[in-house]
Design a protein around this motif. Structure first.
Motif, PDB file in Angstrom:
ATOM      1  N   TYR A   6       0.861  -1.181   0.000  1.00 56.61           N
ATOM      2  CA  TYR A   6       0.000   0.000   0.000  1.00 56.61           C
ATOM      3  C   TYR A   6       0.895   1.229   0.000  1.00 56.61           C
ATOM      4  O   TYR A   6       1.822   1.320   0.819  1.00 56.61           O
ATOM      5  CB  TYR A   6      -0.901   0.010   1.234  1.00 56.61           C
ATOM      6  N   ILE A   7       0.628   2.149  -0.936  1.00 52.90           N
ATOM      7  CA  ILE A   7       1.441   3.372  -1.020  1.00 52.90           C
ATOM      8  C   ILE A   7       0.535   4.595  -1.071  1.00 52.90           C
ATOM      9  O   ILE A   7      -0.620   4.519  -1.513  1.00 52.90           O
ATOM     10  CB  ILE A   7       2.369   3.360  -2.254  1.00 52.90           C
ATOM     11  N   ASN A   8       1.063   5.713  -0.635  1.00 54.86           N
ATOM     12  CA  ASN A   8       0.340   6.978  -0.748  1.00 54.86           C
ATOM     13  C   ASN A   8       0.502   7.536  -2.147  1.00 54.86           C
ATOM     14  O   ASN A   8       1.588   7.460  -2.733  1.00 54.86           O
ATOM     15  CB  ASN A   8       0.885   8.000   0.260  1.00 54.86           C
ATOM     16  N   THR A   9      -0.579   8.094  -2.687  1.00 51.01           N
ATOM     17  CA  THR A   9      -0.538   8.826  -3.952  1.00 51.01           C
ATOM     18  C   THR A   9      -1.306  10.124  -3.726  1.00 51.01           C
ATOM     19  O   THR A   9      -2.034  10.244  -2.730  1.00 51.01           O
ATOM     20  CB  THR A   9      -1.203   8.037  -5.102  1.00 51.01           C
ATOM     21  N   PRO A  10      -1.200  11.079  -4.627  1.00 48.18           N
ATOM     22  CA  PRO A  10      -1.986  12.307  -4.488  1.00 48.18           C
ATOM     23  C   PRO A  10      -3.498  12.061  -4.526  1.00 48.18           C
ATOM     24  O   PRO A  10      -4.280  12.933  -4.147  1.00 48.18           O
ATOM     25  CB  PRO A  10      -1.552  13.145  -5.693  1.00 48.18           C
ATOM     26  N   LEU A  11      -3.908  10.876  -4.967  1.00 54.55           N
ATOM     27  CA  LEU A  11      -5.331  10.565  -5.096  1.00 54.55           C
ATOM     28  C   LEU A  11      -5.825   9.564  -4.063  1.00 54.55           C
ATOM     29  O   LEU A  11      -6.935   9.061  -4.175  1.00 54.55           O
ATOM     30  CB  LEU A  11      -5.613  10.039  -6.510  1.00 54.55           C
ATOM     31  N   GLY A  12      -5.006   9.270  -3.068  1.00 59.77           N
ATOM     32  CA  GLY A  12      -5.381   8.316  -2.036  1.00 59.77           C
ATOM     33  C   GLY A  12      -4.399   7.166  -1.979  1.00 59.77           C
ATOM     34  O   GLY A  12      -3.420   7.117  -2.727  1.00 59.77           O
ATOM     35  N   ASP A  45       9.715  -1.974  -8.407  1.00 55.28           N
ATOM     36  CA  ASP A  45       9.779  -1.209  -9.647  1.00 55.28           C
ATOM     37  C   ASP A  45       8.456  -0.507  -9.926  1.00 55.28           C
ATOM     38  O   ASP A  45       8.435   0.638 -10.380  1.00 55.28           O
ATOM     39  CB  ASP A  45      10.181  -2.116 -10.815  1.00 55.28           C
ATOM     40  N   ALA A  46       7.340  -1.174  -9.648  1.00 57.35           N
ATOM     41  CA  ALA A  46       6.026  -0.556  -9.855  1.00 57.35           C
ATOM     42  C   ALA A  46       5.865   0.657  -8.949  1.00 57.35           C
ATOM     43  O   ALA A  46       5.381   1.710  -9.390  1.00 57.35           O
ATOM     44  CB  ALA A  46       4.916  -1.570  -9.608  1.00 57.35           C
ATOM     45  N   VAL A  47       6.262   0.533  -7.695  1.00 54.70           N
ATOM     46  CA  VAL A  47       6.169   1.649  -6.758  1.00 54.70           C
ATOM     47  C   VAL A  47       7.040   2.804  -7.252  1.00 54.70           C
ATOM     48  O   VAL A  47       6.603   3.960  -7.287  1.00 54.70           O
ATOM     49  CB  VAL A  47       6.583   1.212  -5.331  1.00 54.70           C
ATOM     50  N   TYR A  48       8.250   2.501  -7.665  1.00 52.95           N
ATOM     51  CA  TYR A  48       9.179   3.514  -8.166  1.00 52.95           C
ATOM     52  C   TYR A  48       8.590   4.243  -9.377  1.00 52.95           C
ATOM     53  O   TYR A  48       8.599   5.482  -9.445  1.00 52.95           O
ATOM     54  CB  TYR A  48      10.513   2.843  -8.511  1.00 52.95           C
ATOM     55  N   GLN A  49       8.064   3.479 -10.340  1.00 51.08           N
ATOM     56  CA  GLN A  49       7.518   4.084 -11.560  1.00 51.08           C
ATOM     57  C   GLN A  49       6.256   4.895 -11.271  1.00 51.08           C
ATOM     58  O   GLN A  49       6.043   5.956 -11.872  1.00 51.08           O
ATOM     59  CB  GLN A  49       7.267   3.009 -12.613  1.00 51.08           C
ATOM     60  N   LEU A  50       5.402   4.434 -10.365  1.00 46.20           N
ATOM     61  CA  LEU A  50       4.217   5.212  -9.996  1.00 46.20           C
ATOM     62  C   LEU A  50       4.617   6.528  -9.330  1.00 46.20           C
ATOM     63  O   LEU A  50       4.023   7.575  -9.610  1.00 46.20           O
ATOM     64  CB  LEU A  50       3.301   4.407  -9.074  1.00 46.20           C
ATOM     65  N   ARG A  51       5.612   6.493  -8.470  1.00 49.03           N
ATOM     66  CA  ARG A  51       6.082   7.739  -7.833  1.00 49.03           C
ATOM     67  C   ARG A  51       6.595   8.718  -8.888  1.00 49.03           C
ATOM     68  O   ARG A  51       6.312   9.913  -8.839  1.00 49.03           O
ATOM     69  CB  ARG A  51       7.150   7.428  -6.794  1.00 49.03           C
ATOM     70  N   GLU A  52       7.348   8.220  -9.867  1.00 47.28           N
ATOM     71  CA  GLU A  52       7.829   9.082 -10.945  1.00 47.28           C
ATOM     72  C   GLU A  52       6.656   9.668 -11.744  1.00 47.28           C
ATOM     73  O   GLU A  52       6.678  10.847 -12.110  1.00 47.28           O
ATOM     74  CB  GLU A  52       8.741   8.295 -11.891  1.00 47.28           C
ATOM     75  N   ARG A 113     -13.551  -2.685 -15.760  1.00 40.06           N
ATOM     76  CA  ARG A 113     -13.021  -3.787 -14.948  1.00 40.06           C
ATOM     77  C   ARG A 113     -11.484  -3.838 -14.963  1.00 40.06           C
ATOM     78  O   ARG A 113     -10.901  -4.796 -14.476  1.00 40.06           O
ATOM     79  CB  ARG A 113     -13.590  -5.119 -15.437  1.00 40.06           C
ATOM     80  N   ASN A 114     -10.873  -2.830 -15.531  1.00 34.70           N
ATOM     81  CA  ASN A 114      -9.411  -2.765 -15.593  1.00 34.70           C
ATOM     82  C   ASN A 114      -8.824  -2.837 -14.183  1.00 34.70           C
ATOM     83  O   ASN A 114      -9.090  -1.965 -13.364  1.00 34.70           O
ATOM     84  CB  ASN A 114      -8.997  -1.463 -16.284  1.00 34.70           C
ATOM     85  N   PRO A 115      -8.018  -3.853 -13.892  1.00 32.90           N
ATOM     86  CA  PRO A 115      -7.473  -3.989 -12.535  1.00 32.90           C
ATOM     87  C   PRO A 115      -6.141  -3.267 -12.304  1.00 32.90           C
ATOM     88  O   PRO A 115      -5.609  -3.305 -11.204  1.00 32.90           O
ATOM     89  CB  PRO A 115      -7.282  -5.506 -12.401  1.00 32.90           C
ATOM     90  N   ILE A 116      -5.618  -2.620 -13.348  1.00 31.91           N
ATOM     91  CA  ILE A 116      -4.291  -2.021 -13.196  1.00 31.91           C
ATOM     92  C   ILE A 116      -4.374  -0.514 -13.468  1.00 31.91           C
ATOM     93  O   ILE A 116      -4.113  -0.031 -14.574  1.00 31.91           O
ATOM     94  CB  ILE A 116      -3.248  -2.731 -14.085  1.00 31.91           C
ATOM     95  N   TRP A 117      -4.746   0.200 -12.414  1.00 25.16           N
ATOM     96  CA  TRP A 117      -4.958   1.636 -12.416  1.00 25.16           C
ATOM     97  C   TRP A 117      -3.710   2.374 -12.907  1.00 25.16           C
ATOM     98  O   TRP A 117      -2.591   1.990 -12.582  1.00 25.16           O
ATOM     99  CB  TRP A 117      -5.311   2.042 -10.975  1.00 25.16           C
ATOM    100  N   ILE A 118      -3.901   3.386 -13.687  1.00 21.57           N
ATOM    101  CA  ILE A 118      -2.896   4.298 -14.235  1.00 21.57           C
ATOM    102  C   ILE A 118      -1.975   3.621 -15.247  1.00 21.57           C
ATOM    103  O   ILE A 118      -1.799   4.126 -16.343  1.00 21.57           O
ATOM    104  CB  ILE A 118      -2.065   5.021 -13.148  1.00 21.57           C
ATOM    105  N   VAL A 119      -1.364   2.483 -14.917  1.00 19.19           N
ATOM    106  CA  VAL A 119      -0.446   1.807 -15.840  1.00 19.19           C
ATOM    107  C   VAL A 119      -1.206   1.386 -17.095  1.00 19.19           C
ATOM    108  O   VAL A 119      -0.710   1.533 -18.212  1.00 19.19           O
ATOM    109  CB  VAL A 119       0.238   0.606 -15.158  1.00 19.19           C
ATOM    110  N   VAL A 120      -2.405   0.857 -16.935  1.00 23.16           N
ATOM    111  CA  VAL A 120      -3.334   0.639 -18.040  1.00 23.16           C
ATOM    112  C   VAL A 120      -4.311   1.811 -17.918  1.00 23.16           C
ATOM    113  O   VAL A 120      -5.223   1.785 -17.104  1.00 23.16           O
ATOM    114  CB  VAL A 120      -4.053  -0.726 -17.945  1.00 23.16           C
ATOM    115  N   PRO A 121      -4.065   2.885 -18.695  1.00 23.75           N
ATOM    116  CA  PRO A 121      -4.686   4.188 -18.436  1.00 23.75           C
ATOM    117  C   PRO A 121      -6.137   4.330 -18.887  1.00 23.75           C
ATOM    118  O   PRO A 121      -6.456   5.083 -19.802  1.00 23.75           O
ATOM    119  CB  PRO A 121      -3.767   5.144 -19.196  1.00 23.75           C
ATOM    120  N   CYS A 122      -7.023   3.626 -18.206  1.00 27.34           N
ATOM    121  CA  CYS A 122      -8.436   3.675 -18.578  1.00 27.34           C
ATOM    122  C   CYS A 122      -9.014   5.084 -18.380  1.00 27.34           C
ATOM    123  O   CYS A 122     -10.046   5.412 -18.953  1.00 27.34           O
ATOM    124  CB  CYS A 122      -9.237   2.625 -17.820  1.00 27.34           C
TER     125      CYS A 122
END
Length: 158
Positions: A6-12, A45-52, A113-122
């Motif tokens: 679980y990580i913090n993002t500007p959107l929750g 790596d996912a956490v790192y890329q989301l932060r970027e 139903r996209n389970p991969i938020w932002i990375v699969v940019p629905c």
């Protein structure tokens, strides 16, 4: 074995799940979860890329993905993943790209139903009239993401 963080993002708070075969889920939560202090190696790596991405220094993701879904859903998600940063397409355009303009409702359902938020940019899929149609994370988050990616930043008047 799937790992979770679980990580913090500007959107929750975002929940990430994955294993050595790839990321299977990234979702934004409406509840507060305790942030993971030690990120599992398979999710680092996912956490790192989301932060970027949220810092504005990343426009494309380079992650192994392994979402669970039907073959049709995966086709839709793969097409969505090809939508460039800072651009949008309509559900109709997406269904045409997939070869069946009459499949617009099925495409919209798979998008939802996209389970991969932002990375699969629905969030980059909008109504034909330019409206921000339904978004599993909430329309305010969709608006924020589109503004975050916009090449035309709105200047503050105050």
């Amino acid at each position: 074995m799937k790992e979770t963080a679980y990580i913090n993002t500007p959107l929750g708070v975002a929940k990430l799940e994955g294993d050595e075969t790839g990321i299977s889920e990234i979702t934004v939560l409406d509840s507060d979860e305790e942030v993971t202090l030690v990120i599992p190696e398979v999710l680092e790596d996912a956490v790192y890329q989301l932060r970027e991405y949220f810092e504005g220094t990343r426009q494309e993701f380079n992650l192994a993905l392994n979402p669970e879904g039907t073959d049709f859903q995966k086709r839709v998600w793969n097409a969505i993943a090809e939508i460039p940063f800072g651009t949008t397409v309509s559900y109709l355009e997406l269904s045409r790209k997939l070869g069946d303009p009459k499949a617009i409702r099925a495409v919209a359902s798979a998008n939802g139903r996209n389970p991969i938020w932002i990375v699969v940019p629905c969030h980059r899929v909008i109504g034909s009239d330019g409206s921000l149609t339904g978004y599993a994370g909430g329309l305010q988050r969709k608006q924020w993401l589109l503004e975050h990616e916009s090449p035309y930043k709105q200047a503050s008047l105050f």
